[in-house]
Design an enzyme around this catalytic site. Structure first.
Site, PDB file in Angstrom:
ATOM      1  N   ASP A 103     131.315  36.410 -23.086  1.00 43.32           N
ATOM      2  CA  ASP A 103     129.911  36.198 -21.892  1.00 43.32           C
ATOM      3  C   ASP A 103     129.900  35.202 -21.141  1.00 43.32           C
ATOM      4  O   ASP A 103     131.421  34.013 -21.602  1.00 43.32           O
ATOM      5  CB  ASP A 103     129.094  36.034 -23.266  1.00 43.32           C
ATOM      6  N   GLU A 169     127.880  33.056 -26.616  1.00 43.49           N
ATOM      7  CA  GLU A 169     128.115  31.206 -26.704  1.00 43.49           C
ATOM      8  C   GLU A 169     127.682  30.677 -25.413  1.00 43.49           C
ATOM      9  O   GLU A 169     127.216  29.876 -25.828  1.00 43.49           O
ATOM     10  CB  GLU A 169     129.871  31.368 -26.526  1.00 43.49           C
TER      11      GLU A 169
END
Length: 464
Positions: A103, A169
């Site tokens: 991500d 994250e």
């Protein structure tokens, strides 16, 4: 069986030969806007996870490759899709867990990018694009190093490898702890390589040995039951913005250093780092002075900091002659190694309550705490990593602290207390992670791939 020397030479050749394919695959990943924020298209995060799983599966060395999710504790939601792969160790060899995240941060204002954020662009020896450095380059360093190892020694090696490529994250790793618990057997390892940090500079590799923690929360400041006319009542009635300015300013002293009782600092030496270097790496103009006291790196690595990262108030375009009843701000504190993030949050909250002007009402919400991390550098894995970095970059590595936070490492330590954790990365100080024009220094990437491939080769030659 080839000699150790010839294996190392083969790894060198294979790593160099694999760089073009690795960069092409990195470009494919950068084109996927895998932003975990709910306001963005969540199907792109799933698409990113599936693309990563295909790359990992394509190495041909794993017993299983899965896209999985885990529950977010305390909610009815599940986290973003992660990729989990596993290859069992054989003949007494250790197992290494390779971590990165797929991500990325939102791009921000597209107008601030020199080229489109999700269109990878190479110029002046750098690859530009959101996620090009943080952290899709970390994914590809793992994949490319495995490819190099298999090209050099074949797929029939004995090293156990697990891969965990997280999907949230940048959005707080909300399901991280549950994911570890759910998949503990598949993730259990002797060595954990976290490819989500940086290097000393574009040519000098680093092993991150300390990370600050973080304490982030939203503060609502209220002084009025409703908005009122600023001309009719201004001068007698404190509005929320006036209270916010007065209150927030109490958190720093005249030098810009944090002035909150109860926040601690770590006493540790730091290497030489000049103000000129700070200005170059941070983009600090000549007319603006640095803040804080002590050596520059002690301020970044070993002392707390407090930043206002968001504010809800009337925009400039919509401004009117009105006393605002309430203002909300996001306060982000970096916590010095050695202090728990929860204790740091409590100290900041106590300070704000004690200094609220004119009886302003305070409300705290969205509290997110992550602890700092200090690496035990006495283990054999650290020695192997330093040797691999020196060989891969041609320059001896340095141990660094990092002012940023990777809170999930505390979860790794708790779940796998016997594992040796190595925090590495492919970023250099000019990568501009989280900012417009994020980029990857291509030469640093080449060295990082070689260094990790050499580390895998040395682990494959070591008995657990």
């Amino acid at each position: 069986m080839t000699s150790t020397l010839s294996r190392r030479e083969a790894v060198h050749e294979a790593a160099a030969a694999g760089i073009p394919a690795a960069l092409a695959d990195l470009g494919t990943l950068v084109r996927i806007p895998s932003i975990a924020w709910p306001a963005f298209d969540q199907t792109q995060v799933r698409r990113s996870a599936e693309a990563v799983a295909a790359l990992i599966g394509g190495t041909g060395v794993f017993d299983s490759v899965e896209v999985k999710t885990a529950a977010i504790p305390g909610t009815d939601e599940v986290g973003q899709p992660a990729v989990l792969a596993r290859r069992a160790a054989r003949n007494g060899r250790p197992t290494v867990l390779l971590y990165a995240h797929h991500d990325v941060q939102p791009p921000g204002d597209d107008a601030l990018w020199d080229t489109p954020p999700f269109e990878p662009t190479v110029r002046d020896g750098r690859l530009y694009g959101r996620g090009a450095a943080d952290d899709k380059a970390g994914i590809m360093a793992h994949v490319a190093s495995i490819r190099a190892l298999t090209e050099a020694v074949g797929t029939d090696f004995d090293l156990g490898i697990s891969m965990f490529i997280e999907g949230e994250e940048e959005f707080g790793s909300r399901s991280f702890g549950q994911f570890l618990a759910d998949n503990a057997d598949a993730l259990r390892s002797d060595v954990i390589v976290v490819a989500d940090s940086g290097n000393w500079d574009a040519v000098t590799p680093a092993l991150t040995v300390s990370l600050r923690g973080n304490a982030r929360f939203t503060l609502k400041i209220r002084t009025l039951e409703h908005a009122s006319h600023s001309g009719m009542f201004g001068g007698a009635v404190p509005d929320a913005m006036m209270a916010a300015v007065k209150l927030l300013a109490t958190m720093w002293d005249a030098d810009g250093a944090v002035a909150v009782a109860g926040l601690t600092q770590r006493d540790a030496e730091t290497p030489e780092y000049t103000e000129d270097t700070l200005r170059s790496e941070a983009g600090l103009p000549a007319g603006v002075s640095p803040v804080g006291t002590g050596t520059i790196l002690s301020r970044i690595w070993n002392k707390p900091s407090i930043t206002i990262t968001g504010i809800d108030h009337t925009s400039v375009a919509a401004a009117s002659n009105t006393l605002a009843p309430e203002v909300s701000v996001v306060i982000s504190s970096r916590v010095a190694p050695g202090q728990s993030a929860k204790d740091a949050y409590e100290a900041i909250a106590a300070h704000l309550r004690a200094h609220a002007p004119w009886g302003a009402e305070l409300e705290f919400s969205d509290i997110d705490c992550g602890d700092a991390f200090l690496v035990d550098t006495s283990g054999w894995a650290v020695a192997d990593a330093r040797a691999a970095l020196a060989e891969g970059y041609g320059v001896d590595p340095v141990d660094i602290g990092v002012g940023g936070s990777i809170p999930f490492i505390a979860d790794l330590v708790r779940e796998f207390p016997g594992a040796q954790i190595l925090v590495t990365g492919v970023e250099d100080p000019h990568a501009r992670a989280h900012s417009p024009n994020e980029s990857l220094h291509l030469e640093t990437f080449r060295h990082a791939v070689l260094a990790e491939a050499l580390l895998l080769e040395s682990l494959d030659a070591r008995e657990a």
